[in-house]
Scaffold this active site. Structure first.
Site, short mmCIF file in Angstrom:
data_model
loop_
_atom_site.label_atom_id
_atom_site.label_comp_id
_atom_site.label_asym_id
_atom_site.label_seq_id
_atom_site.Cartn_x
_atom_site.Cartn_y
_atom_site.Cartn_z
N GLU A 97 40.21 48.25 61.04
CA GLU A 97 40.20 49.33 60.05
C GLU A 97 39.63 50.63 60.62
O GLU A 97 38.97 51.39 59.92
CB GLU A 97 39.44 48.91 58.78
CG GLU A 97 40.07 47.75 58.06
CD GLU A 97 39.53 47.56 56.63
OE1 GLU A 97 38.57 48.24 56.25
OE2 GLU A 97 40.12 46.74 55.90
N GLU A 146 43.73 40.29 56.35
CA GLU A 146 42.65 39.94 55.41
C GLU A 146 43.17 40.09 54.00
O GLU A 146 43.83 41.07 53.67
CB GLU A 146 41.45 40.91 55.50
CG GLU A 146 40.61 40.80 56.72
CD GLU A 146 39.47 41.83 56.73
OE1 GLU A 146 38.99 42.24 55.66
OE2 GLU A 146 39.06 42.21 57.84
#
Ligand code: NAG
Length: 335
Positions: free
Chosen positions: A128, A267
């Protein structure tokens, strides 16, 4: 309510086992499989070899670790049926992006010693990081690693893990488009991946949009708990928000000229505590069970029907040493 991570872990296992019983034929054999994120920021976990035995006992064949931890990689030796995704730590990107020799050194230290007996399928460059201030460091490291594994003739895919915050628009899905920062940082990465059809890894949490507007977003839509079409987008009908977010990302990629690039869900999950009645073990269990069924079914999404995907649940354990942050996730991870 505070749950010990052990209790939560057992609870998590029971969710998976339920699914396993429900769909015994599909779970292990399915082409699309469930992986687990194995975060390591805690001091109260079972040993890595006990964790791997648990994974094996429930048919988990993919794991993702966020950094190349020696203890875990050593424990994985010989478990070649477990496909491993290893992350390059965000804090290492600066040094690695500066020169190719540093990347070779990183690889020689963190990956090469395990190649003979660990099934390393993916190396992910940063988690991220895109979009963000160090986002531009991802591409050069990916390029160096891509050249390196190719020169060594290794079947390792080089990719990165990105957040949904790359999307400026995600509703309805066909309106999906990237932010201008994503256009600068992510699109070149997607073009590199396209050359070899290597998947982009995306983290998708319907919980966050749901929690920002729980009065207007039906909980059943956010947790895959209805078969009814809740969002109609042209010819495509959506009964769950996960598919809608996934497809918004696909639409956004198409608008940048990136077509048919595979996506892996690196995720997903639902917090089991931390935000009142929106985060209960019950809701988290519903979300996880339904997510597993969705992946195992191989149904794909309305925009990519029958185009199965792999998905990793977050997470195996509650990580008690994770720093608290402004983002909610580190405060109450899933389990
Ligand atoms: C949470 O509690 C509020 C207030 O009682 C209620 O309106 C809402 O439906 C509840 N939400 C869930 C997901 O249980």
């Amino acid at each position: 309510m505070v749950y010990s991570s052990k209790k939560l872990f057992l609870f998590f296992l029971s969710c998976i086992m339920l699914t396993f019983n429900y769909n015994t034929s599909g779970f292990v054999a399915a082409a699309n499989s469930i992986g687990l994120n194995y975060g390591l920021l805690g001091d109260n976990f079972p040993t890595p070899s006990n964790v791997l035995n648990l994974y094996k006992s429930i048919g988990i064949t993919k794991i993702r670790i966020f950094d190349p931890k020696t203890e875990v990689l050593n424990a994985l030796r010989g478990h070649r049926n477990i496909e491993v995704t290893v992350g390059v730590r965000d804090q290492d990107l600066g040094a690695l992006s500066a020169n190719e020799e540093a990347v070779k050194g990183w690889f020689a230290t963190n990956i090469e010693p395990y190649l003979a007996d660990v099934n390393i399928a993916f190396i992910t460059v940063g988690n991220e990081v895109i979009p963000g201030p160090i986002g531009p460091q991802v591409l050069p490291v990916m390029q160096s690693l891509t050249i390196l594994v190719k020169s060594m003739n290794l079947p390792i895919s080089i990719s990165t893990v990105v957040a949904m915050s790359n999307l400026e628009q995600s509703y309805p899905p066909s309106a999906g488009e990237f932010t201008s920062q994503a256009r600068e940082q992510l699109v070149p990465v997607l073009k590199l991946l396209s050359q070899t059809s290597t998947p982009i890894l995306v983290n998708i949490y319907p919980y966050f949009p749901y929690a920002s507007d729980p009065t207007n977003i039906p909980l059943d839509y956010a947790t895959f708990n209805t078969k009814a079409t809740v969002v109609q987008d042209g010819p495509l009908g959506y009964s769950n928000m996960f598919d809608a977010i996934f497809d918004a990302f696909v639409w956004a990629m198409e608008k940048e000229g990136v077509k048919d690039l595979p996506m892996v869900v690196s995720e997903t999950g639902w917090p089991s505590a931390g935000n009142g009645n929106l985060t209960t073990p019950d809701i988290a269990g519903t979300y996880n069970r339904n997510f597993v069924k969705h992946i195992v079914s191989g149904k794909g999404t309305p925009k990519r029907p029958n185009n199965g995907m792999d998905g990793f649940l977050f997470a195996t354990f509650n990580e008690n040493q994770k720093p608290a942050g402004t983002d909610m996730k580190p405060i109450y991870k899933l389990f």
